[in-house]
Scaffold this active site. Structure first.
Site, mmCIF file in Angstrom:
data_model
loop_
_atom_site.group_PDB
_atom_site.id
_atom_site.type_symbol
_atom_site.label_atom_id
_atom_site.label_comp_id
_atom_site.label_asym_id
_atom_site.label_seq_id
_atom_site.Cartn_x
_atom_site.Cartn_y
_atom_site.Cartn_z
ATOM 1 N N ASP A 250 42.973 82.497 -13.286
ATOM 2 C CA ASP A 250 42.179 81.308 -12.995
ATOM 3 C C ASP A 250 40.902 81.484 -13.805
ATOM 4 O O ASP A 250 40.052 82.315 -13.474
ATOM 5 C CB ASP A 250 41.862 81.215 -11.495
ATOM 6 N N SER B 122 33.143 78.450 -6.254
ATOM 7 C CA SER B 122 33.223 77.735 -7.540
ATOM 8 C C SER B 122 33.914 76.402 -7.282
ATOM 9 O O SER B 122 35.041 76.165 -7.700
ATOM 10 C CB SER B 122 33.988 78.564 -8.574
ATOM 11 N N GLU C 47 37.155 88.027 -3.484
ATOM 12 C CA GLU C 47 38.522 87.885 -2.972
ATOM 13 C C GLU C 47 39.234 89.222 -2.846
ATOM 14 O O GLU C 47 40.474 89.291 -2.827
ATOM 15 C CB GLU C 47 39.305 86.899 -3.848
ATOM 16 N N HIS D 103 32.900 85.098 -8.674
ATOM 17 C CA HIS D 103 33.321 85.968 -7.568
ATOM 18 C C HIS D 103 32.917 87.435 -7.761
ATOM 19 O O HIS D 103 33.240 88.292 -6.946
ATOM 20 C CB HIS D 103 34.830 85.858 -7.347
ATOM 21 N N LYS E 133 48.116 81.488 -3.460
ATOM 22 C CA LYS E 133 47.017 82.372 -3.857
ATOM 23 C C LYS E 133 46.324 82.816 -2.579
ATOM 24 O O LYS E 133 45.824 81.979 -1.820
ATOM 25 C CB LYS E 133 46.001 81.617 -4.719
ATOM 26 N N GLU F 182 44.862 78.618 -14.855
ATOM 27 C CA GLU F 182 44.255 77.609 -13.980
ATOM 28 C C GLU F 182 42.871 77.232 -14.508
ATOM 29 O O GLU F 182 42.135 78.099 -14.996
ATOM 30 C CB GLU F 182 44.159 78.215 -12.570
ATOM 31 N N HIS G 232 44.009 79.799 -0.605
ATOM 32 C CA HIS G 232 42.843 80.138 0.230
ATOM 33 C C HIS G 232 41.570 79.743 -0.522
ATOM 34 O O HIS G 232 41.650 79.218 -1.627
ATOM 35 C CB HIS G 232 42.856 81.652 0.495
ATOM 36 N N LYS H 79 44.366 73.016 -1.911
ATOM 37 C CA LYS H 79 43.390 73.614 -0.997
ATOM 38 C C LYS H 79 42.997 72.554 0.029
ATOM 39 O O LYS H 79 42.292 71.599 -0.315
ATOM 40 C CB LYS H 79 42.132 74.042 -1.755
ATOM 41 N N ASP I 30 42.764 72.755 -10.697
ATOM 42 C CA ASP I 30 42.136 73.073 -9.407
ATOM 43 C C ASP I 30 40.871 72.210 -9.292
ATOM 44 O O ASP I 30 40.901 71.161 -8.641
ATOM 45 C CB ASP I 30 41.825 74.568 -9.317
ATOM 46 N N GLU J 201 39.679 84.976 -11.990
ATOM 47 C CA GLU J 201 40.775 85.671 -11.307
ATOM 48 C C GLU J 201 41.807 86.165 -12.306
ATOM 49 O O GLU J 201 42.261 85.406 -13.167
ATOM 50 C CB GLU J 201 41.469 84.721 -10.312
HETATM 51 P P1 PGA Z 1 36.548 79.151 -4.750
HETATM 52 O O1 PGA Z 1 37.469 79.852 -5.837
HETATM 53 O O2 PGA Z 1 37.226 79.222 -3.449
HETATM 54 O O3 PGA Z 1 35.269 79.935 -4.837
HETATM 55 O O4 PGA Z 1 36.367 77.725 -5.227
HETATM 56 C C1 PGA Z 1 38.845 79.812 -5.811
HETATM 57 C C2 PGA Z 1 39.410 79.118 -7.011
HETATM 58 O O5 PGA Z 1 38.671 78.637 -7.891
HETATM 59 O O6 PGA Z 1 40.631 78.999 -7.107
HETATM 60 ZN ZN ZN Z 2 40.504 77.897 -9.116
#
Ligand code: PGA
Ligand code: ZN
Length: 409
Positions: free
Chosen positions: A238, A40, A207, A149, A382, A279, A359, A331, A306, A167
């Site tokens: 999230d 995502s 995840e 996910h 995370k 998030e 991650h 990230k 994010d 999440e």
């Molecule tokens: P992604 O999801 O690694 O698939 O982007 C993680 C997140 O959105 O925090």
């Molecule tokens: Zn996110």
């Protein structure tokens, strides 16, 4: 000490998708760095180089071996200098020339190599070079997976739905990782038993969290709230709202919400449950709704960017000026070099924001993110659910760091 060898190869991430692993040598000392991959993803993330089939990474490997390698071999193992060289070699805003995956693999590997050459843990090297206060992060542990996910679940079937938010996390309040981790493991066990009683075998999402289907938006919150009662933990989500946004509306369990209605839902959820953070509550270009939420929820609730900020220093500055968040996900592969990651963290901390190192949903067995979180002094990390190996190793590395901490602090 000089970089003496540099190579890259294909490995497979937690979804079985090819990704890149970079190996560097300085004399006899060698390190490897595996690069994760998101699903995502935010539209402004740095570009991940893939072959024309959208999957292979031979082009990214070629970036490392044909372009980067000849330039860095013989150079000193000095991460910031190498990162600047990588930026120069790529020469684009979004790393579309060499690919952020190729660049990041080298950037992380050089930092690991520098730490190994100095004989210090990677987190310690990062803290020292950034003059940062190393700290053990809070665990934002994603134990129920929804959205993109858990896309193997039907969107809607027999009155039950794939969960709208991506999440559902638990966040133990304890300072020590060892204490938090044990408590979180206990909650995961209870959750597994409770879900099995009700639904039979429940599949795991990307995840490593359970991916049940429920009848209402509140259900997963109520279930988790019940399980964590008396445990001194927060809940966190999230939403990854860009994923359920279309044509000006948010679709949750086949019901449409305006951004104002969604704001109302978040407020209600924060009043009903002990939610520490939300998030990406709105789609990534709706900064105005983000700031309405920052102003609208009671003090202490974190509104986390994010997809909104994609670890990009200029976007973090723009969103801080708009007061669109008060915390941010970090990230490394969203931006490409660690140099820029440190800039993003320093800026965010300067704005009084909390940082959460993260991650990606497609992970490798690399544990660099644990060292990064500690080294930059991030508030949280995370790393998903330890039911999946690629996530478990990140927690094991944090447990190790907790021990190393005693030696250095
Ligand atoms: P992604 O999801 O690694 O698939 O982007 C993680 C997140 O959105 O925090
Ligand atoms: Zn996110």
């Amino acid at each position: 000490m000089k970089i003496t060898q540099c190579s890259a190869k294909e490995i497979f991430d937690s979804r079985g998708v090819p990704t890149i692993e970079v190996k560097l040598f300085s004399g006899d000392i060698s390190v490897v760095a595996g690069v994760p991959s998101g699903k995502s993803t935010g539209s402004k993330e740095a570009l991940e180089k893939r072959d024309s089939d959208g999957r292979g990474i031979t082009k990214a490997i070629a970036s490392v071996e044909d372009v980067i390698s000849p330039e860095i071999i013989g150079k000193n193992v000095t991460p910031d200098v190498v990162d600047r060289l990588l930026l120069e070699l790529d020469g684009t805003e979004n790393k579309s020339n060499l690919g952020a995956n190729a660049i990041l693999g080298v950037s992380i590997a050089v930092t690991k190599l520098a730490a190994a050459v100095e004989g210090v843990p990677v987190w310690k090297f990062i803290a020292d070079t950034n003059s940062a206060n190393a700290r053990l992060p809070k665990l934002f542990m994603n134990i129920i997976n929804g959205g993109a996910h858990s896309d193997f679940q039907p969107n809607s079937e027999a009155g039950r739905f794939r969960l709208p938010f991506q999440e559902y996390m638990i966040v133990p309040k304890d300072e020590l990782v060892s204490v938090s981790y044990k408590k979180a493991q206990k909650i995961i066990n209870i959750l597994g038993v409770r879900l099995k009683e009700r639904f039979g075998e429940v599949p795991l999402g990307d995840e490593g969290g359970y991916s049940p289907v429920f009848e209402s938006v509140e259900e997963p919150f109520a279930l988790l709230d019940d399980i964590i009662s008396g445990e001194d933990m927060f809940l966190a989500i999230d939403a990854a709202a860009t994923e359920f946004y279309k044509d000006g509306k948010y679709n949750l369990l086949n019901k449409e919400y305006s951004s104002l209605e969604l704001l109302g839902l978040y407020k209600k959820l924060t009043e009903e449950f002990e939610l520490l953070s939300i998030e990406d509550p709105f789609e990534e270009s709706d900064a105005e709704s983000f700031s309405n939420l920052v102003g609208g929820v009671s003090g202490g609730v974190l509104v986390v960017g994010d997809d909104l900020t994609v670890t990009n220093p200029s976007l973090i500055t723009e969103m801080a000026e708009k007061k669109a968040a008060n915390a941010v996900i970090i990230k490394p592969n969203q931006i490409g070099t660690l140099l820029e990651v440190y800039e993003a963290v320093t800026l965010a901390h300067g704005y009084g924001w909390k940082t959460i190192a993260s991650h990606r949903s497609g992970e490798t067995l690399d544990t660099f993110i644990s060292d990064l979180a500690v080294g930059v002094g991030a508030y949280g990390i995370k790393a998903g659910s330890p039911l999946q190996k690629e996530r478990e190793v990140k927690y094991h590395r944090l447990l190790e760091i907790e021990q190393e901490f005693k030696k250095y602090n």
